[in-house]
Design an enzyme around this catalytic site. Structure first.
Site, PDB file in Angstrom:
ATOM      1  N   ASP A 121       0.699  -1.002   0.138  1.00  0.00           N
ATOM      2  CA  ASP A 121       0.012   0.114  -0.038  1.00  0.00           C
ATOM      3  C   ASP A 121       0.823   1.136   0.067  1.00  0.00           C
ATOM      4  O   ASP A 121       2.091   1.126   0.376  1.00  0.00           O
ATOM      5  CB  ASP A 121      -0.894   0.107   1.001  1.00  0.00           C
ATOM      6  CG  ASP A 121      -0.253  -0.009   2.598  1.00  0.00           C
ATOM      7  OD1 ASP A 121       0.660  -0.796   2.727  1.00  0.00           O
ATOM      8  OD2 ASP A 121      -0.650   0.600   3.522  1.00  0.00           O
ATOM      9  N   GLU A 188       0.074  -1.152   5.685  1.00  0.00           N
ATOM     10  CA  GLU A 188       1.254  -0.913   6.586  1.00  0.00           C
ATOM     11  C   GLU A 188       1.097   0.628   6.986  1.00  0.00           C
ATOM     12  O   GLU A 188       1.230   1.226   8.267  1.00  0.00           O
ATOM     13  CB  GLU A 188       2.377  -0.955   5.865  1.00  0.00           C
ATOM     14  CG  GLU A 188       3.833  -0.481   6.849  1.00  0.00           C
ATOM     15  CD  GLU A 188       4.131   0.793   7.249  1.00  0.00           C
ATOM     16  OE1 GLU A 188       4.716   1.091   7.875  1.00  0.00           O
ATOM     17  OE2 GLU A 188       3.841   1.843   6.065  1.00  0.00           O
TER      18      GLU A 188
HETATM   19 ZN   LIG Z   1       6.398   2.498   4.216  1.00  0.00          ZN
END
Ligand SMILES: [Zn+2]
Length: 486
Positions: A121, A188
């Site tokens: 992401d 994340e």
């Molecule tokens: Zn990162």
């Protein structure tokens, strides 16, 4: 009188001798690292594959915080297409719909496996700044020198860099002795609990015990940026700080603003926050930061060595110097950051409640409980309500003396000759924190040489990666796997 002067003189001479002797003491010699011939790579093809991954807007933390599974699935497909050998030779599992876990079985089942990670992401482009980009953020433009776009540095470089290294090793007929896992989380940027958290839980359930993990977090700092060390400095994050958000609530009688009470909710909260800010959490140079100074002292010029090797004497001076720069001050202590403030609905109504959120980033060695106790003392108002919103202890600190650290350091010096390697503390958060229970050692390091200009581009405008630097990333991961799993 003369005797006193003589004694004093002798004492000073002795002190100077001790200081200089400490400064001149040879440091631990770095592991020998025989240079390796740079792996020949097809520059343009690698840049194109990275570009195709950047073109997928796998954004986390945009409107509605749910991950964009459609985009993630498209990214999975593109990886499959770009890395056919990898997808034939490794087992692949989709975890929590968006994340990927690969397993490359080693020939020695008894050898502890290793895990390389990155995240799929990216952060959104800040609304209103789209027009400031030289190239549209998800166009993945490749020019002579750069690949442009969101995720080029954070963190598609890791995902694609690792995949390229594995693809190349497969092509060269390499077969690992240890099992190699690749773990690419999908959330994340919003904490990683759904992705990395689920992968780590799965590994734990299966009884997997990793020798080490390598994740983003730190990189190679260009020569000149670390004072008094005349080389590129590769910083390996040994730990990351903990996280704590608390809400502080002050109450007072509400009513008409024409007849305010002697103490208002806003006044009371403001005074408490001002006290909190004036009373920072205690400072200490220890753990990964102390290890960094120990390591750098061997490479620094004489003046800096004198300081770093005699911290018993110069500690206050070193701390005073670091305190001037927020990014350095944050290495010294648990930071205190009031981030939200809320009270009132109308200009002529007294609010009966005022609320603030304070975010702390906890230094390894401190604890959630200790930080709350310190904050309570500093706020110094028993009438305030203090509620914990989110809390995570600092990560464990990996061992810079471990075999895995030494292998990582040696690999860095092989692939980036002339660079100095030192441990460090990661001030933000990474997916690594989720792996604490399954990993012997966790290192946070992307082998990318970063200029100050690049740091602004991460999560900012005009994110891009130099193609030659990207080739270095691929070479590093290939060499690391050869060194530690061959
Ligand atoms: Zn990162």
């Amino acid at each position: 009188m003369l005797r006193i002067v003589a004694v004093l003189g002798l004492a000073l001479a002795l002190l100077a001798a001790v200081l200089v002797a400490n400064a001149l003491r040879p440091g631990a010699a770095p592991e020998p690292a025989e240079p390796v011939a740079p792996l020949a790579l097809e520059r343009q093809a690698l840049a194109e594959r990275l570009s195709r991954a950047i073109q997928v807007p796998s954004v986390s933390g945009g409107e509605g915080s749910a991950p964009d599974l459609e985009a993630l699935r498209e990214l999975h497909r593109r990886l499959e297409k770009s890395f056919p050998r990898l997808h034939r030779a490794l087992e692949r599992e989709v975890v929590a719909e968006g994340s990927l876990l690969y397993r490359w079985a080693g020939s020695e089942p008894g050898a502890a496996p290793v895990l390389l990670m990155g995240h799929l992401d990216v952060v959104p482009v800040e609304p209103g700044t789209e027009g400031r980009w030289t190239h549209p953020p998800f166009a993945g433009v490749v020019d002579e020198r750069f690949v442009w776009g969101r995720g080029a540095l954070d963190d598609k470089v890791s995902v694609l860099g690792i995949a390229e290294a594995v693809e190349r090793l497969l092509r060269d007929g390499f077969a690992p002795r240890r099992t190699v896992y690749l773990a690419f989380g999908h959330d994340e940027e919003v904490g990683g609990a759904a992705g990395a958290g689920a992968i780590a839980a799965l590994l734990e359930e299966r009884g997997v015990r990793l020798a080490y993990t390598v994740d983003e977090g730190m990189g190679i700092v260009a020569r000149g940026l670390v004072p008094a060390v005349p080389a590129d400095v590769a910083l390996i994050g040994l730990a990351e700080k903990g996280y704590l958000s608390v809400e502080v609530v002050a109450s007072a009688s509400g009513g008409h603003s024409s007849t305010p009470p002697r103490e208002t909710a806003i006044g009371r909260l403001s005074r408490a926050l001002a006290r909190l800010e004036r009373s920072p959490q205690p400072e200490a140079i220890r753990g990964p930061v102390a290890a960094m100074f120990d390591s750098l002292s061997g490479e620094a010029d004489f003046g800096m060595r004198l300081l770093l090797r005699n911290r018993w004497l110069f500690d206050p001076l070193i701390r005073a110097t670091l305190r001037r720069e927020p990014a350095q001050a944050a290495m010294l202590h648990t930071t205190t950051a009031p981030t939200l403030l809320r009270a009132g609905v109308k200009d002529n109504v007294m609010p009966s409640e005022a609320r603030a959120v304070v975010n702390f980033r906890i230094l390894p060695g401190d604890s959630v409980e200790g930080v709350i106790a310190h904050a309570r003392r500093a706020l110094d108002d028993a009438g305030l309500e203090i509620r914990v919103l989110e809390a995570r202890e600092p990560s464990p600190t990996s061992d810079p003396g471990s075999e895995s650290y030494r292998a990582l350091a040696r690999t860095i010096r092989q692939v980036f000759p002339g660079s100095v390697v030192a441990p460090a503390l990661v001030l933000g958060g990474t997916d690594s924190k989720h792996y604490a229970a399954v990993a012997e050692q966790s290192f946070r390091f992307v082998p990318l040489r970063l200029a100050p200009d690049d740091l602004k581009r991460i999560h900012g405008t005009d994110e891009r990666i130099e193609i030659d630097a990207y080739l270095g990333v691929v070479r590093f991961f290939a060499q690391l796997l050869r060194n530690t799993t061959g």
